[in-house]
Design a protein around this motif. Sequence first.
Motif, PDB file in Angstrom:
ATOM      1  N   MET A   1      13.881  -6.925  -8.090  1.00 34.96           N
ATOM      2  CA  MET A   1      13.197  -5.770  -8.728  1.00 34.96           C
ATOM      3  C   MET A   1      13.243  -5.884 -10.344  1.00 34.96           C
ATOM      4  O   MET A   1      14.230  -6.181 -10.863  1.00 34.96           O
ATOM      5  N   ASP A   2      12.115  -5.596 -10.823  1.00 34.41           N
ATOM      6  CA  ASP A   2      11.892  -5.979 -12.207  1.00 34.41           C
ATOM      7  C   ASP A   2      11.780  -4.422 -12.887  1.00 34.41           C
ATOM      8  O   ASP A   2      11.035  -3.824 -12.993  1.00 34.41           O
TER       9      ASP A   2
ATOM     10  N   ALA B   1      16.711   7.309  -7.812  1.00 36.11           N
ATOM     11  CA  ALA B   1      16.547   6.068  -8.214  1.00 36.11           C
ATOM     12  C   ALA B   1      17.605   5.248  -7.693  1.00 36.11           C
ATOM     13  O   ALA B   1      17.077   3.801  -7.197  1.00 36.11           O
ATOM     14  N   LYS B   2      18.678   5.552  -7.054  1.00 34.71           N
ATOM     15  CA  LYS B   2      19.511   4.540  -6.389  1.00 34.71           C
ATOM     16  C   LYS B   2      19.093   4.414  -5.033  1.00 34.71           C
ATOM     17  O   LYS B   2      19.313   3.347  -4.583  1.00 34.71           O
ATOM     18  N   GLY B   3      18.441   5.470  -4.248  1.00 36.65           N
ATOM     19  CA  GLY B   3      17.832   5.102  -3.109  1.00 36.65           C
ATOM     20  C   GLY B   3      16.387   3.999  -3.109  1.00 36.65           C
ATOM     21  O   GLY B   3      16.645   2.994  -2.349  1.00 36.65           O
TER      22      GLY B   3
ATOM     23  N   PHE C   1      15.296  -1.935  -2.188  1.00 36.07           N
ATOM     24  CA  PHE C   1      15.015  -3.102  -2.520  1.00 36.07           C
ATOM     25  C   PHE C   1      15.945  -4.356  -2.181  1.00 36.07           C
ATOM     26  O   PHE C   1      15.772  -5.333  -1.566  1.00 36.07           O
ATOM     27  N   LEU C   2      17.223  -3.677  -2.500  1.00 38.21           N
ATOM     28  CA  LEU C   2      18.225  -4.630  -2.009  1.00 38.21           C
ATOM     29  C   LEU C   2      18.701  -4.765  -0.491  1.00 38.21           C
ATOM     30  O   LEU C   2      18.920  -5.977  -0.266  1.00 38.21           O
TER      31      LEU C   2
END
Length: 142
Positions: A27-28, A13-15, A20-21
Motif C-alpha cells: 500500500m502506497d 481507514a483501518k479497514g 490490503f494486509l
Amino acid sequence: SPENTNNVTDERAKGFEKAFLNKRLSMDKNLWCILGLDIILSGKAPGNIKEFFEERPEITAVFTVNSELAEYTYSVLIQMHEQIEKHIELVSFDQPNIQNFSYLEQNEEEICNTTVQLLLSQIEGHHYNPQRIVVPVKLVHK
C-alpha cells in the motif's frame, strides 16, 4: 479522505489498510488524498482533488470514505474529461447521489437495533461492559 478527526474516518481507514494486509498487497500512502476539514468546509476540496489527480496520472481506481467526497471526485473527473467507466473505477463508503456508482452499504437497521439494545441494558442497570461490535457492510456493485 478527510483528515482523521473521528472514529468513523479512523475505522474506515483501518479497514482499508486491513483489506490490503489480508491480501498481502503493498500500500502506497502517497496515493492517499487526505483533505483537512477546513479545505472541505471552505469548498476547496474539488481543486485539491484535481491537483492530486494531475500529479498522479497512474491512478486507475478511487475509494472515497464518504459520499460527499465521492461526489466531489466524480465531478472533478468529469471536468478533467476522464472516461470514468473505462479509466478510473470509483467506489465509495456510503451511497453518493450519482447514478451507477458502486458503494459500501452499512446495515443501519442492525446498527440501530444493537445500539438500542446496549442502551436498554444500561438503563435497566445491567453491568456495563464496553465491547466492540462489528456490523459487516455490503458491496453494492452498479
